[in-house]
Motif scaffolding. Structure first.
Motif, short mmCIF file in Angstrom:
data_model
loop_
_atom_site.label_atom_id
_atom_site.label_comp_id
_atom_site.label_asym_id
_atom_site.label_seq_id
_atom_site.Cartn_x
_atom_site.Cartn_y
_atom_site.Cartn_z
N ALA A 102 0.66 -1.10 0.10
CA ALA A 102 0.14 0.04 0.02
C ALA A 102 0.74 1.17 0.02
O ALA A 102 0.80 2.26 -0.66
CB ALA A 102 -0.96 0.13 1.32
N LYS A 114 -4.62 -1.26 2.69
CA LYS A 114 -5.74 -1.38 2.04
C LYS A 114 -6.53 -2.87 2.46
O LYS A 114 -5.98 -3.77 2.98
CB LYS A 114 -5.51 -1.54 0.70
CG LYS A 114 -4.71 -0.36 -0.04
CD LYS A 114 -4.52 -0.64 -1.47
CE LYS A 114 -3.80 0.44 -2.31
NZ LYS A 114 -3.34 0.02 -3.40
N GLN A 118 -9.26 -4.43 -2.49
CA GLN A 118 -8.71 -3.36 -3.16
C GLN A 118 -7.18 -3.56 -3.83
O GLN A 118 -6.97 -3.23 -4.86
CB GLN A 118 -8.63 -2.01 -2.10
CG GLN A 118 -8.29 -0.81 -2.76
CD GLN A 118 -9.46 -0.43 -3.53
OE1 GLN A 118 -10.65 -0.44 -3.16
NE2 GLN A 118 -9.25 0.05 -4.76
#
Length: 296
Positions: A102, A114, A118
Motif C-alpha cells: 500500500a 488497504k 482493493q
C-alpha cells in the motif's frame, strides 16, 4: 470460471471424503529432512506478527541454495477446495502472480493499508491473499510503528523491493514469481535480490522445499506450535496453492501442502490478518493490510 470441490479434511492421518472420489490417504508426519532456521521473534497467536519490536540481522553461514523451480505450463485456470479445517485456491502456474504494498516507499509508522479486495482491484487481479507479518494497530506494543513490516515485499508497480535493507536477514524464506514459473529459496539471506520478477515475498517459517518437510519445530515460539488460523503459499506440479487452515499449527499447515502435491511452501501471516479472495472472500476479510499477493 471457478470450479469448486468440497472435501472434509482433518490434519491428522486420514482424509474423509464427502464426495464420491478421493486420492490416496496422506500421512502428515513426514519428517524426511529438517533445516535449521534462526530463531525469530515470537509471533502473536492472533496476527502471528513477531512480538519483538525489532529483528537483528545475522550473517548467513550457508552457501547459496539451489532453488526449486516449478516448470511453466499454459493453464491459468483455478479451482477451490474447502473442508472443515482448510480452504485452498489452486491456480495453474501460468497465472501471473504479483505482489504489492500500500505504501509507495518504506514506512516507519502509520503506514498505508488497504483491504485485500482493493489490492486485487488496483492490480487488475482476480484473486489473492494476505502477505507478511506486520504490526497491527490493535497491538499496544505496535505504538510508534503501526502497520510496518520487517519482511521485504516486491512492489511490482514500482519495480522495487520494499524494506530492501532486510533482504539478507537470516531465518526467512523467499518466494519469487516470473510469468509462468515460481521459485523458492528456503534461506533468503543467501538468495540475492532478483529484480526480473512480478512478485516476491519473504516470511517465516519455511515449510517445504524440494518435496521435503524442512519445518524446524524446535525453532518455533510456543504460540506458533498451537492451533490457530494460519495461511501460506506453495507450488508444485505446475500449480500454485493459496491455503488458509483453521485450528492448525505450522506442522498441520505443512501437511496440508504435502497432501495437495506442493513441493515448496512458506507460511504467511495468520490470525486476524488472514484473508483469501476469489470473486469474494473465502476467508477474512480480516484487518486492512500493508501488502498482499495477487493472482492475475
Amino acid at each position: 470460471m471457478l470450479v469448486g470441490t468440497a472435501i472434509a479434511f482433518t490434519v491428522k492421518q486420514k482424509v474423509i471424503p464427502s464426495v464420491s472420489f478421493i486420492k490416496n490417504n496422506i500421512s502428515y508426519n513426514r519428517e524426511e529432512a529438517t533445516q535449521g532456521a534462526v530463531s525469530q521473534p515470537s509471533p502473536q497467536v492472533e496476527s502471528s506478527m513477531p512480538a519483538s519490536p525489532t529483528l537483528s540481522p545475522t550473517p548467513s553461514p550457508t552457501p547459496i541454495p539451489k532453488p526449486s523451480v516449478s516448470p511453466p505450463v499454459t493453464s491459468n485456470s483455478s479451482s477451490a477446495t474447502s473442508g472443515g479445517n482448510y480452504t485452498v485456491l489452486t491456480f495453474g502456474i501460468g497465472s501471473t502472480v504479483v505482489t504489492d504494498t500500500a505504501a509507495e516507499d518504506d514506512c516507519d509508522n502509520n503506514c498505508p493499508v488497504k483491504s485485500l479486495a482493493q489490492f486485487i482491484a488496483d492490480n487488475g487481479g482476480r484473486a489473492g491473499m494476505n502477505g507478511t507479518y506486520f504490526c497491527p494497530p490493535d497491538y499496544a506494543w505496535c505504538s510508534g510503528k503501526v502497520n510496518t513490516f520487517d519482511f521485504p515485499v516486491w512492489n511490482n508497480r514500482k519495480k522495487k523491493w520494499m524494506e530492501a535493507d532486510k533482504l539478507f536477514w537470516n531465518g526467512r524464506g523467499m518466494m519469487v514469481f516470473r510469468p509462468g514459473s515460481a521459485q523458492f529459496f528456503p534461506n533468503a539471506a543467501a538468495a540475492g535480490a532478483p529484480s526480473d520478477i512480478t512478485g516476491g515475498i519473504l516470511n517465516y517459517p519455511s515449510l517445504l522445499a524440494g518435496g521435503k518437510l524442512i519445518l524446524d519445530e524446535g525453532s518455533l515460539a510456543e504460540n506458533m506450535k498451537t492451533k490457530g488460523t494460519r495461511s501460506g503459499i506453495g507450488f508444485g506440479g505446475g500449480k500454485i496453492f493459496l491455503v488458509v487452515a483453521r485450528r492448525a499449527n505450522m506442522k498441520d499447515l505443512a501437511g496440508i501442502f504435502l497432501s495437495l502435491g506442493a513441493t515448496d511452501a512458506m507460511n504467511l501471516d495468520g490470525g486476524g490478518s488472514v484473508a483469501l479472495y476469489d470473486g469474494g472472500y473465502r476467508a477474512g476479510p480480516g484487518r486492512s493490510l500493508p501488502n498482499a499477493i495477487i493472482i492475475k
